[in-house]
Design a protein around this motif. Sequence first.
Motif, PDB file in Angstrom:
ATOM      1  N   PHE A  80       1.066  -1.223  -0.079  1.00 24.08           N
ATOM      2  CA  PHE A  80      -0.337  -0.204  -0.209  1.00 24.08           C
ATOM      3  C   PHE A  80       1.011   1.039   0.034  1.00 24.08           C
ATOM      4  O   PHE A  80       0.389   2.849  -0.035  1.00 24.08           O
ATOM      5  N   LEU A  81       2.616   1.199  -0.391  1.00 24.32           N
ATOM      6  CA  LEU A  81       3.638   2.146   0.221  1.00 24.32           C
ATOM      7  C   LEU A  81       3.390   3.099  -1.101  1.00 24.32           C
ATOM      8  O   LEU A  81       3.087   1.950  -2.454  1.00 24.32           O
ATOM      9  N   GLY A  82       2.943   4.320  -1.049  1.00 25.41           N
ATOM     10  CA  GLY A  82       3.184   4.798  -2.705  1.00 25.41           C
ATOM     11  C   GLY A  82       2.384   4.692  -3.540  1.00 25.41           C
ATOM     12  O   GLY A  82       1.345   4.169  -3.397  1.00 25.41           O
TER      13      GLY A  82
ATOM     14  N   LEU B 184      21.789  -1.495   6.053  1.00 21.88           N
ATOM     15  CA  LEU B 184      22.374  -1.491   5.055  1.00 21.88           C
ATOM     16  C   LEU B 184      21.526  -0.449   3.958  1.00 21.88           C
ATOM     17  O   LEU B 184      22.021   0.148   3.557  1.00 21.88           O
ATOM     18  N   PHE B 185      20.458  -0.909   4.206  1.00 21.28           N
ATOM     19  CA  PHE B 185      19.772  -0.539   3.093  1.00 21.28           C
ATOM     20  C   PHE B 185      19.448   1.489   3.328  1.00 21.28           C
ATOM     21  O   PHE B 185      18.704   2.289   2.721  1.00 21.28           O
ATOM     22  N   VAL B 186      19.986   1.869   4.885  1.00 17.94           N
ATOM     23  CA  VAL B 186      19.506   2.618   5.244  1.00 17.94           C
ATOM     24  C   VAL B 186      20.070   4.147   4.481  1.00 17.94           C
ATOM     25  O   VAL B 186      19.476   4.781   3.477  1.00 17.94           O
ATOM     26  N   LEU B 187      21.668   4.230   3.573  1.00 11.61           N
ATOM     27  CA  LEU B 187      22.294   4.558   3.025  1.00 11.61           C
ATOM     28  C   LEU B 187      22.081   3.768   2.114  1.00 11.61           C
ATOM     29  O   LEU B 187      22.466   2.875   1.284  1.00 11.61           O
ATOM     30  N   PRO B 188      21.216   5.060   1.176  1.00 12.72           N
ATOM     31  CA  PRO B 188      20.951   3.625  -0.643  1.00 12.72           C
ATOM     32  C   PRO B 188      22.360   4.242  -1.319  1.00 12.72           C
ATOM     33  O   PRO B 188      22.636   4.809  -2.331  1.00 12.72           O
ATOM     34  N   THR B 189      23.673   3.324  -0.945  1.00 17.43           N
ATOM     35  CA  THR B 189      24.039   2.504  -1.429  1.00 17.43           C
ATOM     36  C   THR B 189      24.445   1.675  -1.645  1.00 17.43           C
ATOM     37  O   THR B 189      25.641   0.883  -2.676  1.00 17.43           O
ATOM     38  N   TYR B 190      24.240   0.415  -0.928  1.00 14.62           N
ATOM     39  CA  TYR B 190      24.294  -0.911  -1.252  1.00 14.62           C
ATOM     40  C   TYR B 190      23.710  -1.219  -3.210  1.00 14.62           C
ATOM     41  O   TYR B 190      22.729  -1.381  -3.098  1.00 14.62           O
TER      42      TYR B 190
ATOM     43  N   TYR C 147      16.051  14.200  -0.486  1.00 16.10           N
ATOM     44  CA  TYR C 147      17.079  14.317   0.689  1.00 16.10           C
ATOM     45  C   TYR C 147      17.682  12.935   1.292  1.00 16.10           C
ATOM     46  O   TYR C 147      17.842  12.993   2.143  1.00 16.10           O
ATOM     47  N   VAL C 148      17.683  12.124   0.089  1.00 20.44           N
ATOM     48  CA  VAL C 148      18.600  10.456   0.178  1.00 20.44           C
ATOM     49  C   VAL C 148      17.988   9.913   0.671  1.00 20.44           C
ATOM     50  O   VAL C 148      17.449   8.773   0.549  1.00 20.44           O
ATOM     51  N   PHE C 149      17.470  10.295   2.631  1.00 20.96           N
ATOM     52  CA  PHE C 149      17.291   8.763   3.274  1.00 20.96           C
ATOM     53  C   PHE C 149      15.782   8.412   2.481  1.00 20.96           C
ATOM     54  O   PHE C 149      15.270   7.618   2.664  1.00 20.96           O
ATOM     55  N   ASN C 150      14.831   9.915   2.051  1.00 16.18           N
ATOM     56  CA  ASN C 150      13.514   9.259   1.367  1.00 16.18           C
ATOM     57  C   ASN C 150      13.323   8.337   0.078  1.00 16.18           C
ATOM     58  O   ASN C 150      13.138   8.886  -0.455  1.00 16.18           O
ATOM     59  N   HIS C 151      13.899   7.149   0.593  1.00 14.24           N
ATOM     60  CA  HIS C 151      13.687   5.979  -0.497  1.00 14.24           C
ATOM     61  C   HIS C 151      12.996   5.247  -0.361  1.00 14.24           C
ATOM     62  O   HIS C 151      12.361   5.009   0.925  1.00 14.24           O
ATOM     63  N   ALA C 152      12.500   4.360  -1.551  1.00 12.04           N
ATOM     64  CA  ALA C 152      11.350   3.324  -1.043  1.00 12.04           C
ATOM     65  C   ALA C 152      11.733   2.220  -0.276  1.00 12.04           C
ATOM     66  O   ALA C 152      10.585   1.505   0.009  1.00 12.04           O
TER      67      ALA C 152
ATOM     68  N   VAL D 282      17.184   0.545  -7.625  1.00 13.49           N
ATOM     69  CA  VAL D 282      16.578   2.288  -8.711  1.00 13.49           C
ATOM     70  C   VAL D 282      16.775   1.765 -10.425  1.00 13.49           C
ATOM     71  O   VAL D 282      15.928   2.301 -11.249  1.00 13.49           O
ATOM     72  N   GLU D 283      17.945   0.835 -10.786  1.00 16.35           N
ATOM     73  CA  GLU D 283      18.102   1.240 -12.156  1.00 16.35           C
ATOM     74  C   GLU D 283      17.830   0.331 -12.507  1.00 16.35           C
ATOM     75  O   GLU D 283      16.914   0.735 -13.918  1.00 16.35           O
ATOM     76  N   MET D 284      17.323  -0.897 -12.746  1.00 18.63           N
ATOM     77  CA  MET D 284      16.263  -1.828 -13.259  1.00 18.63           C
ATOM     78  C   MET D 284      14.642  -1.366 -13.345  1.00 18.63           C
ATOM     79  O   MET D 284      13.786  -1.532 -13.706  1.00 18.63           O
ATOM     80  N   ASP D 285      13.801  -0.444 -12.824  1.00 20.40           N
ATOM     81  CA  ASP D 285      12.518   0.489 -12.379  1.00 20.40           C
ATOM     82  C   ASP D 285      12.531   0.812 -13.244  1.00 20.40           C
ATOM     83  O   ASP D 285      13.050   2.582 -13.175  1.00 20.40           O
ATOM     84  N   ASP D 286      12.486   1.013 -14.344  1.00 22.28           N
ATOM     85  CA  ASP D 286      12.366   2.122 -15.513  1.00 22.28           C
ATOM     86  C   ASP D 286      10.715   3.138 -15.444  1.00 22.28           C
ATOM     87  O   ASP D 286      11.116   3.619 -16.049  1.00 22.28           O
ATOM     88  N   THR D 287       9.923   2.563 -14.940  1.00 23.38           N
ATOM     89  CA  THR D 287       9.082   3.388 -14.541  1.00 23.38           C
ATOM     90  C   THR D 287       9.840   4.462 -13.370  1.00 23.38           C
ATOM     91  O   THR D 287       8.409   5.671 -13.508  1.00 23.38           O
ATOM     92  N   GLY D 288       9.921   4.964 -12.703  1.00 17.96           N
ATOM     93  CA  GLY D 288      10.727   5.478 -11.715  1.00 17.96           C
ATOM     94  C   GLY D 288       9.721   5.631 -10.640  1.00 17.96           C
ATOM     95  O   GLY D 288      11.240   5.907  -9.260  1.00 17.96           O
ATOM     96  N   SER D 289       9.772   4.332 -10.532  1.00 17.96           N
ATOM     97  CA  SER D 289       8.714   4.557  -8.936  1.00 17.96           C
ATOM     98  C   SER D 289      10.227   3.892  -7.546  1.00 17.96           C
ATOM     99  O   SER D 289       9.513   4.674  -6.605  1.00 17.96           O
ATOM    100  N   THR D 290      10.716   3.131  -8.139  1.00 16.66           N
ATOM    101  CA  THR D 290      11.691   3.464  -7.303  1.00 16.66           C
ATOM    102  C   THR D 290      13.551   4.460  -6.931  1.00 16.66           C
ATOM    103  O   THR D 290      13.508   3.974  -8.149  1.00 16.66           O
ATOM    104  N   ARG D 291      12.932   5.059  -6.509  1.00 15.26           N
ATOM    105  CA  ARG D 291      13.585   6.274  -6.558  1.00 15.26           C
ATOM    106  C   ARG D 291      14.121   6.899  -5.615  1.00 15.26           C
ATOM    107  O   ARG D 291      13.678   6.321  -4.165  1.00 15.26           O
ATOM    108  N   ILE D 292      15.486   7.637  -5.291  1.00 16.51           N
ATOM    109  CA  ILE D 292      15.986   8.034  -4.131  1.00 16.51           C
ATOM    110  C   ILE D 292      15.680   9.761  -4.384  1.00 16.51           C
ATOM    111  O   ILE D 292      16.010  10.376  -4.851  1.00 16.51           O
ATOM    112  N   GLY D 293      14.921   9.721  -3.443  1.00 15.79           N
ATOM    113  CA  GLY D 293      15.102  11.775  -3.332  1.00 15.79           C
ATOM    114  C   GLY D 293      15.462  12.151  -3.238  1.00 15.79           C
ATOM    115  O   GLY D 293      17.089  11.750  -2.951  1.00 15.79           O
TER     116      GLY D 293
END
Length: 433
Positions: free
Chosen positions: A189-191, A378-384, A404-409, A391-402
């Motif tokens: 139900f997120l997003g 390991l998911f908190v910083l969006p660098t794993y 503010y860095v921490f506001n990601h999916a 993020v790269e494999m979702d070309d719809t753009g729904s899995t994105r990094i905001g």
Amino acid sequence: MLVVELFVVLLAIYLGSRLGSIGIGFAGGLGVLVLTLGLHIKPGAIPFDVIEIIMAVIAAITAMQVAGGMDYLVSLAEKLLRRQPKYVTFLAPLVTYFMTLLAGTGHTAFSTLPVIAEVAKEQGIRPSRPLSIAVVASQVAITASPISAAVVFAAGILEPHGVSYLMLLGICIPTTLAAVLLTAVVTNFLGKELKDDEVYQQRLKNGEVSVRAASTLEIKPGAKLSVLLFLLGIVAVVGYATAISDTVKLIANPVLPCNEAIVVFMLTIATLIAITCKIDTSKVLSASTFKSGMSACVCVMGVAWLGDTFVKAHINDIQSTAGALLQSYHWMVAVVLFFASMLLYSQAATAKALLPATLVLGVSSVTLVASFAAVLALFVLPTYPTLLAAVEMDDTGSTRIGKYVFNHAFLVPGVLTITLSVVFGFVVGNIVL
């Protein structure tokens, strides 16, 4: 001096996170150099026991990959997801969870992420939902895998405190799996719905969104056999570890300790796969799984060594300051592990660096087992790597990094999974232990 030393540790970790990937291992070594030669602290222990397990397990997995076993498993996962595409948010984390559970590394999720993204997109489901919980599930399963370095290390230090290898698995597997399934319900139900997402609509308008057909992987002749041999290796590891445990004592005074047994069994399985499946062993060195695994070894070596150096130098101060607090507020152990793993970039490195110190502080084994799942932050910083891959494999753009860095999916599913795992861990742990 303590403040200066802590600053060096945090600065090294920050530098490593900026370098990314294997760079955090590099920076860990730099931090040890400054602490030892610059500030005259006695160096801690290099975690060779953890590293050797990672290397051996990765060797077996990579042999299976070269033999076609990973492609075979991915084809099974794709069939499952496409058979029930409407339930992709619930099935995707199950797929990545059990693949990691069997393989002992979350990097197996790489091969399934494109399938998850495509199945979700075909059904008009926001891909960020199944992708985010699938990535989190692949990370938390490390704390429940019979052959992961983190679990083997935790079991080794907990055995003298009445928690056997089987007990640890018996608590961690059901609690983390239940947490993943319940989090999947919330994640569904997120997003916004995909059709209402402005980024998706803009990408669709620009022709940046494509729908791929079902993959047609060519399954090699030895693929199924390699998977079977790898599974037999896992059964052998679990069986032997159980037989030599203080609880069962089927084998008294074993010649081969548990850690060495895992290395021997995994290398043996790699050998059997190479012989029976007739793989070209030179291809092992260039396989993606091998590269990821060796990168993980360097990361664990540098970061865990850095953490052990600092902790051992100040263990008395830490014990006097934090001991009473952790005894009064058990859940604080999970908080410490959460933030440590967020910076240390590895479940195994976090376990190696902090679990022994936590036991020295007098924290109960129940608390430690229940809090163990918190090393997955390991998911908190969006660098794993798996997070970035999703993020790269979702070309719809729904899995994105905001911005503010921490506001990601991945943040909400990850925090919720850890919270539920820890809560369930305390409930089950107090019943079992």
